[in-house]
Write an enzyme that holds these catalytic residues in place. Structure first.
Site, PDB file in Angstrom:
ATOM      1  N   GLU A   1       0.826  -1.211   0.000  1.00 47.75           N
ATOM      2  CA  GLU A   1       0.000   0.000   0.000  1.00 47.75           C
ATOM      3  C   GLU A   1       0.859   1.260   0.000  1.00 47.75           C
ATOM      4  OE1 GLU A   1      -4.143  -0.971   2.101  1.00 47.75           O
ATOM      5  OE2 GLU A   1      -2.427  -1.686   3.257  1.00 47.75           O
TER       6      GLU A   1
ATOM      7  N   GLU B   1      -3.593  -9.048   3.415  1.00 49.04           N
ATOM      8  CA  GLU B   1      -4.403  -8.872   4.618  1.00 49.04           C
ATOM      9  C   GLU B   1      -5.474  -9.936   4.791  1.00 49.04           C
ATOM     10  OE1 GLU B   1      -2.806  -4.711   3.735  1.00 49.04           O
ATOM     11  OE2 GLU B   1      -3.467  -6.471   2.603  1.00 49.04           O
TER      12      GLU B   1
END
Length: 786
Positions: free
Chosen positions: A639, A659
């Site tokens: 990210e 995630e």
């Protein structure tokens, strides 16, 4: 009156309490306790031997231990609570249900299975629940042990914890965690609406609950020996009645340290006749309703519970009676406001109504056995209405933080069952207006309601719900260690007081003066430090290189590291002599493995800078940042790379939004950016599987700009940086601004048609003049970045 054979009825009820220190005490598990209650329910109906074989469904309320990880016990538990209860009874129902959490669920289960019985889906249903929290804590305190673990075969419909609508990051980040502070905010809001002083309102709460203690004292199923108390005894703070969260001392708060169970047997009129269950045992559900209130911050008046009142009115309407015709009441009583907002404010009853407002003695005195309390209320309502033929018993069951309410009205008087119309009620609630919310308030505001949360040693912190000058609602709390402001809230009634609020990475903080906020939270002037704990910062002319320096944890970030990086990026943006930055990770194994999961799993406090993970994923930037990805970038590491303008990877690099593999989501921009930077369906595959994208594939997809040999990512990033540094930094800055603004338009045509105000900004700069001049003079331009 002729009643349809399919009409559902309650035919058996049972309660069980195990008191520590009693001669019969056996340190039973929660399943044991629920089964003991169920045995009594069958005996109440007729007998377990004669009825057990006809039970084709069992549904149990959820234990506190299964409702939230914070309630976990060290002694083990069953992996199939309904089947564990059934096995103890020697029954094998074809359907087993483990209900979600909520104090409203006992009544909702009665309503649900009454309806399913009426359609012919089942012949007989057992509802049960039990808690042994008292024994668990006693064993821990005494250093003793137990083994309540068991594996039970058989299917079960596990409906999950049911925390949706109860846990919000915004509320939790401001100290509104669990029941006491949530109810306390509602209680104080009610006091404010009534215009009462704190002492006056405290006395009123004592007068409301004192009669409950009398009922609990006479109830053989109370969790412990109870002595009737005066209002003053309930409200006087002392060693054995410490403050929990203002305005609540301990004796006004639900008591969950109990060993209690309750059970209900339901069937139909036709089956009861067939099996010879005496009509004197039959109790009909005359009216029912269930509805969910809006989230705490979305309620117009925090001191009211209009959704619950709506459910009560609907149940009364179905029953064809008024509130005056009800003989017995049990209003859920975890805190005073749960009773007063419904019974008094909503239905017009008085605290000293001669009929009483509780059948059991209430959660603080009878006991609050987790999600199963209202099963006890239903059992008692059934017993009372049997003893008083034709009378009506009213049970109001509350869940969450005045969040979910279910109502049942019971009577021995025959009545056909009416299916629920809760969707219509919920639509009404969902249509109510909600106040606008200010996520990040700054400046002066007014306190709408408040509470002070106490530790065992005294006041800990204060929480306020406030309104900005524009009327928007927000949450804020005192800063850590700000005992002065907490003391002011304790000493004076803070309702309506002015406060100064500032938003921070850890949430909104308030004090009574701007000076105090400046003292506690001084605004930092962006600047570089001499050194950093979690990063290495190197300056090379107009280029800044930032290296995440936590190689021992694969350059993962905890909140402190993110804060440090945010400070670095603030300084980079503010420094006019820095034009380009490179972000990389120390060592060769990892750019960054994202969130430090070991730190998180240890239960440490979590927060993010206002500018996002690593101080970059939510940052509005004006200068280019190049990610030099060496090794793997996982989760937040990817990210951060996605948030950069250019990405250079070495051939060993890989990118993964991993995630989902640890029960999280890529909330730091990954879910938004990856589908915009590579083909959407390819992005979806990687997001939903957590599978990595190797460097070569990342280049093919356009996720990275170039791939370098192993260990050469920074070299490649520097090559691109030198090219950028050779051009006008002003033009670069404005180009970045225009590209970012273009993303806000729905189409390319709309972006192209937008006013080109940036050209006016460019034309007034020295670099705008220098470029053409240097070209004409046949020399390299000398950029000023101004």
């Amino acid at each position: 009156m002729s009643i349809s054979p399919s009409t559902p009825i309650i035919v058996g009820v049972g309660q069980f309490t195990e008191r520590i220190g009693s001669p019969e005490y056996a340190a039973l598990s929660s399943a044991d306790i629920a089964a003991r209650a169920a045995e009594r329910a069958f005996a109440d109906a007729k007998s377990l031997d004669s009825l057990g074989q006809h039970v084709d469904a069992i549904a149990t309320t959820r234990t506190f231990e299964d409702s939230t990880p914070r309630r976990a016990q060290p002694f083990g538990k069953t992996d199939n609570f309904p089947r564990s209860v059934a096995s103890r009874l020697g029954i094998a129902p074809r359907v087993a249900v483990l209900e979600k959490a909520g104090g409203n669920t006992p009544q909702q289960l009665v309503t649900e299975f009454a309806e399913r019985l009426s359609t012919g889906e089942f012949r007989m249903v057992l509802l049960a629940g039990g808690e042994n929290i008292s024994t668990a804590r006693w064993l821990q305190k005494s250093g003793e042990s137990a083994d309540w673990s068991e594996t039970v075969e058989g299917s079960v419909e596990n409906r999950g914890m049911g925390m949706t609508g109860l846990a919000y990051r915004y509320n939790m980040s401001h100290g509104v965690v669990g029941a006491p502070p949530s109810y306390a905010l509602c209680e104080t809001a009610r006091r404010g609406r009534l215009g009462q002083a704190p002492d006056e309102y405290l006395a009123e709460m004592g007068r409301l609950f004192a009669p409950f203690t009398e009922v609990a004292a006479a109830n053989p199923y109370s969790s412990s020996d109870v002595t009737a108390s005066t209002p003053n005894e309930l409200t006087t703070v002392g060693e054995r009645n410490r403050m929990i969260a203002s305005p609540y001392p301990l004796r006004l708060v639900a008591r969950d340290q109990v060993n209690q169970g309750a059970a209900v047997v339901l069937t139909t009129v036709g089956t009861a006749r067939e099996l010879g269950i005496a009509e004197s045992q039959w109790i009909y559900l005359h009216g029912h309703a269930a509805v969910a209130e809006r989230e705490l911050m979305q309620r117009q008046d925090l001191g009211r519970y209009p959704a619950a009142v709506l459910a009560c009115e609907e149940a009364l309407r179905q029953s064809g009676i008024t509130i005056d015709e009800v003989t017995y009441f049990d209003f859920y009583s975890c805190f005073p406001v749960a009773v007063s907002s419904v019974a008094i404010d909503g239905l017009g009853l008085s605290a000293d109504d001669p009929r009483g407002l509780t059948l059991t003695g209430g959660l603080p005195y009878f006991g609050g056995p987790g999600n199963n309390y209202s099963m006890h209320a239903i059992c008692t309502a059934v017993e009372r209405t049997r003893q008083d033929p034709g009378s009506y018993g009213f049970v109001g069951a509350n869940g969450g933080y005045l969040s979910k309410y279910a109502v049942g009205i019971y009577s021995s008087k025959p009545a056909e069952f009416v299916a629920s119309d809760n969707a219509r009620l919920q639509k009404v609630v969902d249509g109510w207006d909600a106040p606008a919310r200010e996520e990040r308030p700054d400046g002066w505001a007014t306190i709408e309601t408040y509470t002070v949360v106490y530790s065992k040693t005294g006041p800990d912190f204060a929480v306020v719900v406030g309104r900005t000058a524009g009327g928007n609602r927000f949450l804020a709390r005192t800063d850590a260690g700000d005992s002065d402001t907490v003391a002011q809230v304790v000493a004076d009634d803070a309702l309506g007081k002015k406060v100064f609020v500032r938003h921070t990475s850890r949430g909104n903080r308030f004090a009574f003066t701007e000076e105090r906020i400046e003292q506690l939270l001084p605004r930092r002037t962006p600047a570089f430090r001499e050194s950093y704990e979690y990063a290495i910062v190197e300056r090379d002319g107009h280029l800044l290189q930032v290296t995440i320096n936590r190689p021992e944890v694969r350059n993962s970030l905890h909140p402190m590291a993110s804060d440090e990086l945010a400070e670095i990026w603030d300084a980079f943006e503010a420094d006019p002599d820095l034009w380009v930055a490179i972000l990389t990770g120390a060592g060769t194994a990892a750019f960054s493995s994202g969130n430090d999961l070991k730190y998180t799993a240890a239960g440490n406090e979590r927060w993010l800078p206002l500018t996002g993970f690593g101080g970059i994923t939510a940052r509005a930037r004006t200068k280019p940042v190049i990610a030099a990805v060496n090794g793997f970038a996982m989760g937040g590491g990817t990210e951060m790379a996605l948030a950069c303008d250019i990405v250079v990877a070495d051939e060993t690099a890989s990118f993964a939004l991993s995630e989902v593999r640890v029960g999280l989501v890529a909330a730091a921009g990954g879910l938004v950016r990856l589908p915009r930077q590579i083909p959407k369906k390819v992005a979806a595959e990687h997001i939903l599987t957590g599978r990595a994208i190797l460097a070569a594939d990342a280049l093919r997809l356009g996720l990275v700009n170039r791939v370098m040999p192993a260990g050469a990512a920074v070299q490649g990033a520097r090559e691109i940086a030198e090219e950028i540094l050779a051009v006008s930094p002003t033009s670069v800055r404005i180009s970045m601004r225009v590209m970012a603004e273009a993303d806000e338009y729905p189409s390319e045509a709309a972006a192209m048609a937008a006013p080109a105000a940036y050209m006016d900004d460019l034309m007034t700069t020295e670099d705008y003049l220098e470029g053409p001049k240097a070209f004409a003079e046949k020399r390299p331009p000398v950029w000023k970045n101004r």
